[in-house]
Design a protein around this motif. Structure first.
Motif, PDB file in Angstrom:
ATOM      1  N   LEU B 330       0.840  -1.205   0.000  1.00 19.54           N
ATOM      2  CA  LEU B 330       0.000   0.000   0.000  1.00 19.54           C
ATOM      3  C   LEU B 330       0.871   1.249   0.000  1.00 19.54           C
ATOM      4  N   GLY B 331       2.003   1.169   0.710  1.00 20.54           N
ATOM      5  CA  GLY B 331       2.893   2.319   0.835  1.00 20.54           C
ATOM      6  C   GLY B 331       3.480   2.774  -0.485  1.00 20.54           C
ATOM      7  N   CYS B 332       3.502   1.882  -1.475  1.00 14.95           N
ATOM      8  CA  CYS B 332       4.005   2.310  -2.778  1.00 14.95           C
ATOM      9  C   CYS B 332       3.110   3.395  -3.349  1.00 14.95           C
ATOM     10  N   VAL B 333       1.789   3.200  -3.279  1.00 15.57           N
ATOM     11  CA  VAL B 333       0.886   4.125  -3.963  1.00 15.57           C
ATOM     12  C   VAL B 333       0.145   5.078  -3.033  1.00 15.57           C
ATOM     13  N   LEU B 334      -0.033   4.723  -1.751  1.00 17.40           N
ATOM     14  CA  LEU B 334      -0.856   5.577  -0.899  1.00 17.40           C
ATOM     15  C   LEU B 334      -0.015   6.629  -0.191  1.00 17.40           C
ATOM     16  N   GLU B 335      -0.678   7.689   0.174  1.00 20.69           N
ATOM     17  CA  GLU B 335      -0.038   8.767   0.929  1.00 20.69           C
ATOM     18  C   GLU B 335      -0.192   8.435   2.412  1.00 20.69           C
ATOM     19  N   ILE B 381       8.642   4.715   5.714  1.00 19.90           N
ATOM     20  CA  ILE B 381       9.251   4.066   4.552  1.00 19.90           C
ATOM     21  C   ILE B 381       8.454   4.397   3.295  1.00 19.90           C
ATOM     22  N   SER B 382       7.097   4.382   3.437  1.00 19.57           N
ATOM     23  CA  SER B 382       6.263   4.661   2.264  1.00 19.57           C
ATOM     24  C   SER B 382       6.509   6.064   1.717  1.00 19.57           C
ATOM     25  N   LEU B 383       6.960   6.968   2.570  1.00 21.02           N
ATOM     26  CA  LEU B 383       7.184   8.348   2.122  1.00 21.02           C
ATOM     27  C   LEU B 383       8.349   8.464   1.151  1.00 21.02           C
ATOM     28  N   ILE B 384       9.225   7.445   1.143  1.00 23.23           N
ATOM     29  CA  ILE B 384      10.379   7.502   0.218  1.00 23.23           C
ATOM     30  C   ILE B 384      10.403   6.315  -0.731  1.00 23.23           C
ATOM     31  N   THR B 385       9.257   5.570  -0.794  1.00 25.65           N
ATOM     32  CA  THR B 385       9.195   4.425  -1.702  1.00 25.65           C
ATOM     33  C   THR B 385       8.524   4.842  -3.009  1.00 25.65           C
ATOM     34  N   PRO B 386       9.118   4.546  -4.179  1.00 24.42           N
ATOM     35  CA  PRO B 386       8.444   4.862  -5.430  1.00 24.42           C
ATOM     36  C   PRO B 386       7.244   3.941  -5.640  1.00 24.42           C
ATOM     37  N   PRO B 387       6.308   4.308  -6.509  1.00 25.60           N
ATOM     38  CA  PRO B 387       6.323   5.532  -7.320  1.00 25.60           C
ATOM     39  C   PRO B 387       5.805   6.774  -6.586  1.00 25.60           C
ATOM     40  N   VAL B 388       5.003   6.589  -5.550  1.00 29.99           N
ATOM     41  CA  VAL B 388       4.469   7.773  -4.864  1.00 29.99           C
ATOM     42  C   VAL B 388       5.194   7.935  -3.535  1.00 29.99           C
ATOM     43  N   GLY B 389       6.211   8.763  -3.498  1.00 34.18           N
ATOM     44  CA  GLY B 389       6.916   9.030  -2.254  1.00 34.18           C
ATOM     45  C   GLY B 389       6.802  10.512  -1.954  1.00 34.18           C
ATOM     46  N   MET B 390       5.914  10.848  -1.025  1.00 33.62           N
ATOM     47  CA  MET B 390       5.591  12.263  -0.813  1.00 33.62           C
ATOM     48  C   MET B 390       6.832  13.087  -0.443  1.00 33.62           C
TER      49      MET B 390
HETATM   50 NA    NA Z   1       5.274   5.447  -1.466  1.00 30.58          NA
END
Ligand code: NA
Ligand code: NA
Lengths: 315, 439, 178
Positions: B330-335, B381-390
């Motif tokens: 989920l962290g790849c695409v969600l904020e 981690i999700s904040l710096i994971t592509p494709p959506v890393g805020m």
């Molecule tokens: Na992400």
């Protein structure tokens, strides 16, 4: 047919464990599984919204306090909030159900829903950590957290400084000295972990105040149940439910009293002079209420007398 | 159960075609609820949830902590933090990148948001690193990753939201974030060292010339330190509640800005307007998530999951592993905010069900606190994971000439460090809990 | 919206909707935020130094927060600061992007309009029931009407963006707070 019950109290609250969930199970038992009640793991709205949630059909069944929202809808329910009403939750709840749903026509005030139950908790008392309260002058300047409504007015009549906050905040405000005391049941003292921060408890016969609760079902959902099953559900609701939930409150109060005694909190009865003062202040509010509902043709004074006779409080 | 999964699929579809996440959640939640219970209840629920969610005493900390961070960002104290960190690390290879990480950690102590931390520190630290010839990858990566600490080191908007969703004590959640936050800083410093050791051209040889540390810088450092201590002592010394701490901190930040005289009236207004808009943005997500989670709750997903876990008799580590994999995907695409709002209500009831082997986690409250820290770290981690890393996007918006690919490459060493940290925090719950137990 | 704004701007002393919102609702929201800070500080400082806490601080805070959120909503919408996931535009070309953008705008407008309608209905029934806050007896309905109004303004903004989606897609993400 499965009905959704939205429950906002913590899942391990004595009322949920010992009254709401057993009742839900019993509904299924008495209807031989034709009507099932599912207690949702998370409420579908804020606690104060729960009456409207049943009326609007967001949930099928909800419970809550009449005093959650301050509006004109449950004027006659206030009979259950006064002082000197009952020394335990079984007699209090049963009498409240009998009087409010009987002479005071509770169903009429619970528009758009099927009224399944009415109840009160154990007697409300006054806790503080400054001094034992033996006269009205002892209340002078004490900062007391109140839930609002009748007890808020009564406490400020008696000279206390009243403050409002959510019950979850009482612990922090009390341990930080923002408030000196609180009007609560015995049970709330352990539920909110307050026993270490309080020293004195003052009680009056029949309780200093109480709060009134409802258990209601969406009208459409009720109408969808067969005649026979409705009768079966009514038999385990109403006065029977009042007794069940009252017993749950009583058990919680008794357990709390053990912890209160262990913590060394001193419990005293209000002396006669103070009691007379409280009675005279309380009478003013009772009369205002009696006046207000007499406009709709209800005899509040007789109802109060009847309620006290049923619980056996000397008044 | 199946209704919830369809709901999640439709939600992801709407999010992918660029419908704002808040509105997508509200629509799927409302319509899903309507299809299960009828339109009349769904209409009633919509108005009631929208109003009640905003009318919340506990959530008042959100605008207050955001305002505090924005005012401090505009008051220039971040420059002082960076200058001081530069003194600590400046003389080694990669020293400025280490200083960036370190000062990100410092600013996190007064800022509740990861994106605001990254945005603030990038303006301060990037010019120096570029001036001394740091590779863009290392420079941007250290700030994008360092900024993620904003939601772990207290104060933290995400921990507040978690506390409200699970009815966990916010003061305890805050104190639990301290050690994992410090651990994060240390591991990021190691990551910089390892990265420049493997690829020496990422950073120039020892930089001898250092920016002088001005008096304003010193004052700035003391202001940040003082404000952090003010908030922590205020909360844990019993002077005010976490909710009140936000108001006091916001008031103190205004006094600091006035005292430092570095902030123009215009900057102050900008910080204020940014804060109110961010507040509305967050509450839109909160309201949307509330509607969506009502639908998921009504459809019985949390119950079904708990039953599934109990029926399969899965070992605890397997359950946690599955949850972490779900979060990573989920962290790849969600904020971050919507991820927490969507997943925590589904997963946290499991913390009551899982019979934890570790004695520390026997207490459900401790299990919830530990889970909070794990969720926040996986969200970081999700904040710096592509494709959506805020956080990567924040760096990109500040540095228009650097490509997204470069920044994502740059965060890779820090991403590895995060995986190490996550593993440590999961296997050693004591890291998150000993300060809580000690309080 | 962009073209709308251009049109208004082309006037000599033109009307910029963003500026207009900021000068009205924005200033209101800012004042509410300052009051929010002031309420807490007065309450805390008051009880330590003057031993007199603010009796209704709890309720005032709740109401101020609701007012703040809804007063600021049109500003957030106008600045396009609601969180979106910008993934598909990497793959798609101009015209398709424009269609999707129109869809997202109209979708948002429909949703915000629904919220406006439901909030107004909610406020209306609160007014009918005479709902007031527990301690200070502040009526709740006006806050519901404010919320409904601000959702309606936001819906209008989203609608104009839906019927005239901007041509150029700025890839940059603003530094929102999470
Ligand atoms: Na992400
Ligand atoms: Na922080």
């Amino acid at each position: 047919d499965t009905l959704a019950l939205s429950s906002w109290l913590p899942p391990r609250h004595p009322i949920v464990v010992n009254a709401i969930k057993p009742w839900a199970q019993e509904v299924s038992d008495v209807t031989e599984g034709r009507v099932k009640v599912r207690v949702l793991s998370k409420p579908l709205g804020a606690p104060p919204a729960h009456y409207d949630m049943a009326a609007d059909g967001i949930a099928d069944i909800t419970y809550g306090l009449h005093s959650f929202t301050k509006d004109d809808r449950f004027e006659r329910s206030r009979i259950g909030q006064f002082s000197f009403l009952g020394d335990d939750a079984v007699s209090g709840s049963t009498a409240f159900w009998n009087v409010y749903s009987g002479a005071l026509d509770a169903q009429a005030e619970h528009e758009d829903v099927k009224l399944l139950g009415l109840f009160v908790h154990g007697p409300g008392v006054l806790h503080n950590n400054v001094r034992p309260v033996a006269a009205a002058s002892d209340l002078e300047g004490l900062k007391i957290r109140v839930p609002g409504g009748y007890i808020a007015d009564l406490m400020s009549d008696l000279g206390a400084e009243t403050l409002f906050m959510s019950s979850g905040e009482v612990f922090e405000k009390l341990s930080r000295g923002v408030i000196d005391g609180v009007t609560f049941t015995y049970e709330a003292l352990t539920a909110f972990k307050l026993t270490d921060d309080l020293k004195y408890t003052m009680r009056v016969p029949g309780g200093l105040y109480n709060t009134t609760w409802f258990l209601v079902m969406n009208e459409g959902a009720w109408d969808g149940i067969s005649e026979a099953d409705r009768t079966a559900i009514e038999a385990i609701s109403g006065a029977t439910f009042a007794e069940r939930v009252g017993a749950a409150w009583n058990a919680a109060d008794e357990a709390a009293l053990v912890a209160i005694n262990e913590a060394g909190i001193e419990i005293t009865d209000a002396p006669a002079t103070l009691l007379e003062t409280i009675k005279s202040k309380a009478a003013v509010h009772e009369n205002t209420w009696v006046q207000a509902i007499s406009e709709d043709g209800f005899d509040g004074a007789a109802a109060l007398k009847d309620l006290r006779a049923q619980t056996g409080v000397e008044y | 159960m199946i209704e919830s999964l369809i709901g999640f699929a439709v939600l992801l579809g709407l999010i992918l075609v660029r419908v704002p996440i808040a509105f997508a959640m509200a629509a799927v939640g409302g319509i899903g609820f309507a299809l299960m219970r009828g339109w009349q209840p769904a209409w009633a629920m919509t108005g009631q949830i929208a109003f009640d969610s905003a009318l919340s005493y506990s959530l008042s900390v959100i605008p207050l902590f955001i305002f505090m961070g924005n005012v401090l960002a505009g008051s220039g104290v971040a420059h002082g933090l960076f200058a001081a960190a530069d003194r600590l690390f400046g003389r080694t290879r990669g020293g400025l990148a280490m200083a960036s990480v370190f000062s990100c950690g410092g600013f996190s102590a007064v800022c509740g948001s990861s994106l605001a931390t990254a945005a603030t520190m990038s303006k301060v630290a990037m010019p120096s690193m570029r001036k001394f010839g740091y590779d863009d990858r290392l420079a941007t990566g250290s700030i994008a990753a360092g900024g993620t600490l904003g939601i772990l080191i207290p104060p933290s908007v995400i921990l507040i939201i978690y506390g409200l969703l699970t009815e966990t004590n916010i003061a305890k959640l805050f104190i639990a974030g301290v050690v994992p936050g410090v651990l994060g800083v240390i591991l990021y410093l190691v990551a910089v060292k390892v990265a420049v050791w493997i690829k020496p051209d990422l950073a120039p040889d020892v930089v001898t010339e250092r920016e002088p540390m001005t008096r304003a810088d010193v004052v700035g450092v003391f202001c940040v330190l003082g404000l952090f201590l003010f908030i922590m002592i205020g909360i844990y010394g019993g002077f005010f509640t976490p909710t009140e701490a936000a108001g006091m901190g916001a008031g103190a930040s205004v006094l600091i800005a006035i005292g430092l005289r570095t902030m123009t009236w215009r900057d102050f207004l900008t910080a204020t307007f940014d804060s109110v808009r961010a507040t509305a943005m967050i509450f839109a997500v909160v309201i949307g998530a509330e509607l969506f989670s009502n639908f998921v709750n009504f459809a019985g997903l949390p119950d079904a999951l708990a039953m599934l876990v109990l029926d399969l008799e899965m070992p605890v580590w397997a359950v946690i592993l599955v949850i972490m994999i779900i979060y990573m995907i989920l962290g790849c695409v969600l904020e971050s905010l919507s991820m927490v709002l969507l997943t925590v209500p589904v997963f946290y009831p499991l913390m009551y069900e899982l019979p934890f082997a570790n004695a520390l986690l026997q207490d459900p409250e401790m299990a919830l606190i530990w889970f909070a820290i794990v969720v926040v770290v996986v969200t970081e981690i999700s904040l710096i994971t592509p494709p959506v890393g805020m956080n990567v996007f924040v760096l990109k918006s500040v540095l228009k000439d650097v490509s997204l690919g470069t920044i994502f490459k740059g965060v890779l060493p820090f991403w590895y460090a995060d995986i190490v940290r996550l593993t440590l925090l999961i296997t050693v719950p004591w890291l998150s809990l000993w300060l809580v137990a000690a309080m | 919206m962009e073209r709308f704004r251009q049109r208004f701007k082309s006037d000599e002393d033109g009307l910029d909707i963003g500026q207009l919102l900021q000068n009205t609702l924005g200033v209101g929201a800012a004042l509410i935020l300052f009051s929010l800070i002031l309420v807490t500080c007065v309450d805390v400082v008051g009880r330590y130094f003057f031993s007199s806490p603010l009796s209704g601080a709890f309720e005032i805070t709740e109401l101020l927060l609701a007012a703040l959120v809804f007063a600021a909503l049109p500003l957030t919408t106008e600045r396009k600061e609601h969180i979106e996931v910008d993934l598909i535009n990497v793959v798609l070309r101009g015209p398709t992007q424009r269609y999707l953008s129109a869809f997202a705008g109209l979708f948002s407008a429909a949703l915000l309009a629904t919220f406006a309608w439901r909030l107004a209905a909610h406020a209306f029934s609160a007014a009918q029931d005479g709902a007031v806050t527990n301690a200070l007896n502040i009526p709740l309905a006006p806050f519901g009407y404010l919320a409904a109004f601000s959702c309606l303004v936001s819906a209008f903004i989203a609608f104009t963006r839906g019927i005239e989606p901007p041509r150029d897609f700025d890839q940059d993400v603003r530094d929102n707070n999470d």
